[in-house]
Design a protein around this motif. Sequence first.
Motif, PDB file in Angstrom:
ATOM      1  N   MET A  20       0.781  -1.029   0.546  1.00  7.78           N
ATOM      2  CA  MET A  20      -0.376  -0.395   0.168  1.00  7.78           C
ATOM      3  C   MET A  20       1.022   0.961   0.188  1.00  7.78           C
ATOM      4  O   MET A  20       0.397   2.592  -0.440  1.00  7.78           O
ATOM      5  CB  MET A  20      -0.551   0.318   1.368  1.00  7.78           C
ATOM      6  N   GLY A  71       2.125   1.139  -3.386  1.00  6.38           N
ATOM      7  CA  GLY A  71       1.193   1.788  -3.996  1.00  6.38           C
ATOM      8  C   GLY A  71       0.481   3.416  -4.084  1.00  6.38           C
ATOM      9  O   GLY A  71       0.033   4.044  -5.064  1.00  6.38           O
ATOM     10  N   LEU A  72       0.964   4.124  -2.872  1.00  8.03           N
ATOM     11  CA  LEU A  72       0.257   5.961  -3.119  1.00  8.03           C
ATOM     12  C   LEU A  72       1.035   6.623  -3.883  1.00  8.03           C
ATOM     13  O   LEU A  72       0.951   6.907  -4.572  1.00  8.03           O
ATOM     14  CB  LEU A  72       0.636   6.161  -1.778  1.00  8.03           C
ATOM     15  N   ALA A  73       2.129   5.929  -4.613  1.00  8.73           N
ATOM     16  CA  ALA A  73       3.750   6.433  -5.709  1.00  8.73           C
ATOM     17  C   ALA A  73       2.387   6.303  -6.847  1.00  8.73           C
ATOM     18  O   ALA A  73       2.857   7.386  -7.160  1.00  8.73           O
ATOM     19  CB  ALA A  73       4.781   6.220  -5.367  1.00  8.73           C
ATOM     20  N   VAL A 120       0.153   7.876  -7.357  1.00  8.43           N
ATOM     21  CA  VAL A 120      -0.841   9.132  -7.649  1.00  8.43           C
ATOM     22  C   VAL A 120       0.242  10.028  -8.482  1.00  8.43           C
ATOM     23  O   VAL A 120      -0.309  10.780  -8.741  1.00  8.43           O
ATOM     24  CB  VAL A 120      -1.700  10.321  -6.693  1.00  8.43           C
ATOM     25  N   VAL A 155       7.910   8.599   1.217  1.00  8.36           N
ATOM     26  CA  VAL A 155       6.619   8.962   1.312  1.00  8.36           C
ATOM     27  C   VAL A 155       6.336   9.370   2.833  1.00  8.36           C
ATOM     28  O   VAL A 155       7.002   8.495   3.634  1.00  8.36           O
ATOM     29  CB  VAL A 155       5.535   7.749   1.068  1.00  8.36           C
TER      30      VAL A 155
END
Lengths: 145, 145
Positions: A114, A117-119, A121, A131
């Motif tokens: 997760m 996964g944020l990256a 955006v 992050v």
Amino acid sequence: MKTLKQMDRGALSDALDHAGQRTTPQREMVFSVLLDERNHPTADEVYTRTKSRMPTISMATVYNCLEALVTCGLVKQVNIEREPTRYCPNLAPHAHFHCRETGRVYDVPVPSEMMKGLAQVLPGEYEADSVELVFRGHLAKGKTK
Amino acid sequence: MKTLKQMDRGALSDALDHAGQRTTPQREMVFSVLLDERNHPTADEVYTRTKSRMPTISMATVYNCLEALVTCGLVKQVNIEREPTRYCPNLAPHAHFHCRETGRVYDVPVPSEMMKGLAQVLPGEYEADSVELVFRGHLAKGKTK
DNA sequence: AATTTGATTTAGAATAATTCTAAACTATGT
DNA sequence: ACATAGTTTAGAATTATTCTAAATCAAATT
């Protein structure tokens, strides 16, 4: 616990070594203080705790040691809204939750997929190497944990 | 643009009013400066820019105005690693990207469902009213945008 | 229109976290 | 043993921000 576990002692001198820095009693003590009570202390709190076990240590040294630990990757700085920097030896991927009522900061584990996964955006040209995810709010009634 | 658009002027006095504060020329000017060049200026930068249009304004007033704007919800503070607080009039949900090379901060739009979805990592007793997402890294070669 | 009231602005002083400085100390390699 | 380089230390310096108290301004009331 007044001293560093063998495991942590090893991790410390390895990490310092790797960064070309020496293992000193002060650095061991500061690291031990951080591992011992993981409630995101400020430099000042680290100073107080360390001084109680090593009365001759100075504030400047505490800052130096903390910086060394951050540089060699064993400790992370946590900055929340202009408050004094806090220090966190939790290396697992996690977010922070800042309670407006108590001012305390809690670690919240986050699955590493997760976190990565944020990256997504980010538009292509942005290449992130770190992050940071911070929540602010309050703890539901009763549960101070 | 040396002055506030009618729309922004309205939003400003509504928001200030709602917070029980007055609309003043200084507040209008500071708000205008923020809307005018949205590159996350520090208080000091806001001071310089505002002073060029309103030479008698003081630093204290700039801080006061910024605080008023934050309080009434038109501006958000952005804190990155002990650096001076920056001010951001972007109210849409977004993350920040901090370039290690230039020190600049960029807004990165984030779908609001995703922003909310983040809160799912929180255990039940944590009730967050705000989320902050900050990336750090660098921009791929060439593209300074 | 004058007066009271309370908010706002202002300059400068104060504060607080952190960094810097230079001297003393310690450890390491030769 | 000696030179070298890294570390610790106390205290001074720095820097962003907040505080203070006086002056100004504007709204509400007489």
